[in-house]
Design a protein around this motif. Structure first.
Motif, PDB file in Angstrom:
ATOM      1  N   VAL A  34     -21.875  -3.554   0.768  1.00 53.23           N
ATOM      2  CA  VAL A  34     -21.621  -4.993   0.856  1.00 53.23           C
ATOM      3  C   VAL A  34     -21.651  -5.620  -0.536  1.00 53.23           C
ATOM      4  O   VAL A  34     -20.777  -6.421  -0.893  1.00 53.23           O
ATOM      5  CB  VAL A  34     -22.639  -5.675   1.798  1.00 53.23           C
ATOM      6  N   SER A  49     -19.560 -13.955   3.339  1.00 56.04           N
ATOM      7  CA  SER A  49     -20.698 -13.815   4.247  1.00 56.04           C
ATOM      8  C   SER A  49     -20.317 -14.187   5.681  1.00 56.04           C
ATOM      9  O   SER A  49     -20.687 -13.493   6.631  1.00 56.04           O
ATOM     10  CB  SER A  49     -21.850 -14.698   3.763  1.00 56.04           C
ATOM     11  N   GLU A  88     -18.055 -10.465  12.458  1.00 61.35           N
ATOM     12  CA  GLU A  88     -17.897  -9.170  13.119  1.00 61.35           C
ATOM     13  C   GLU A  88     -19.045  -8.870  14.077  1.00 61.35           C
ATOM     14  O   GLU A  88     -19.001  -7.880  14.795  1.00 61.35           O
ATOM     15  CB  GLU A  88     -17.789  -8.060  12.076  1.00 61.35           C
ATOM     16  N   ARG A 125     -17.351 -14.069   7.050  1.00 62.57           N
ATOM     17  CA  ARG A 125     -16.457 -13.064   7.630  1.00 62.57           C
ATOM     18  C   ARG A 125     -17.207 -11.804   8.015  1.00 62.57           C
ATOM     19  O   ARG A 125     -16.876 -11.161   9.009  1.00 62.57           O
ATOM     20  CB  ARG A 125     -15.308 -12.778   6.682  1.00 62.57           C
ATOM     21  N   LEU A 126     -18.226 -11.445   7.249  1.00 61.18           N
ATOM     22  CA  LEU A 126     -19.075 -10.324   7.650  1.00 61.18           C
ATOM     23  C   LEU A 126     -19.771 -10.644   8.965  1.00 61.18           C
ATOM     24  O   LEU A 126     -19.790  -9.833   9.891  1.00 61.18           O
ATOM     25  CB  LEU A 126     -20.151 -10.052   6.586  1.00 61.18           C
TER      26      LEU A 126
END
Length: 181
Positions: A36, A131, A137, A133-134
């Motif tokens: 990341v 952050s 999920e 977009r992470l």
């Protein structure tokens, strides 16, 4: 010989006696964090010529305005050597400035320059979008569990390491007795 009972190559011990990194929690956490962090670094490395430690210094000073290098290290969880190198690089590149601490001549205060402020202001929305977009999920319940787990792991790590280290130390009487011929 059955599978898993053979000697691991060059070790003289059964393959199952070893450590499997792919299922070792500290390793997996480190790989995830590194993956990341490296992905995020693509947002600032090419545009601004800064690396991960430099970004952490800029982000910390952007949040807190003025700090000593020691405080930056404590906040960002970076070793003092890494902070020192990042600070030196950022000073050379004009992202930060330092000024004397009138109360402690050994310490200096660090703050962002106009260039550093502009960089920080440009990177904050990109970092937030990354952050978000992470997190997109994951389910909200997954995020809550992850936050709780990370908090617990952080709180537990030092205590467990100290407990294990203490178990490896001989009792004070044992050490004295063993030292005698």
């Amino acid at each position: 010989m059955t599978r898993g009972t053979r000697d691991a190559p060059g070790t003289g011990r059964a393959a199952d006696d070893g450590l499997r990194l792919e299922s070792f929690l500290p390793y997996r956490l480190n790989v995830a964090a590194e993956t990341v962090s490296l992905a995020l670094s693509r947002l600032y490395a090419e545009r601004y010529g800064i690396g991960i430690p430099e970004w952490r210094v800029i982000a910390t000073l952007g949040q807190y305005q003025t700090m000593t290098a020691k405080d930056v290290g404590l906040h960002s969880q970076m070793h003092k050597t890494k902070v020192s190198r990042a600070v030196a690089s950022l000073l050379r590149k004009g992202f930060i400035e330092k000024r004397a601490n009138p109360l402690d001549k050994r310490a200096t205060f660090l703050s962002l320059t106009a260039k550093g402020d502009t960089t920080y202001a440009a990177l904050v929305p990109l970092a937030r979008a990354f952050s978000e977009r992470l997190a997109a999920e994951l389910q909200a319940s997954d995020i809550a569990v992850l936050e709780t787990a990370l908090q617990r792991l952080g709180e537990t790590a030092a205590r467990v390491a100290e407990e294990i280290a203490g178990e490896d130390r001989p009792a004070s009487g044992e050490a004295k007795r063993e030292a005698r011929p």
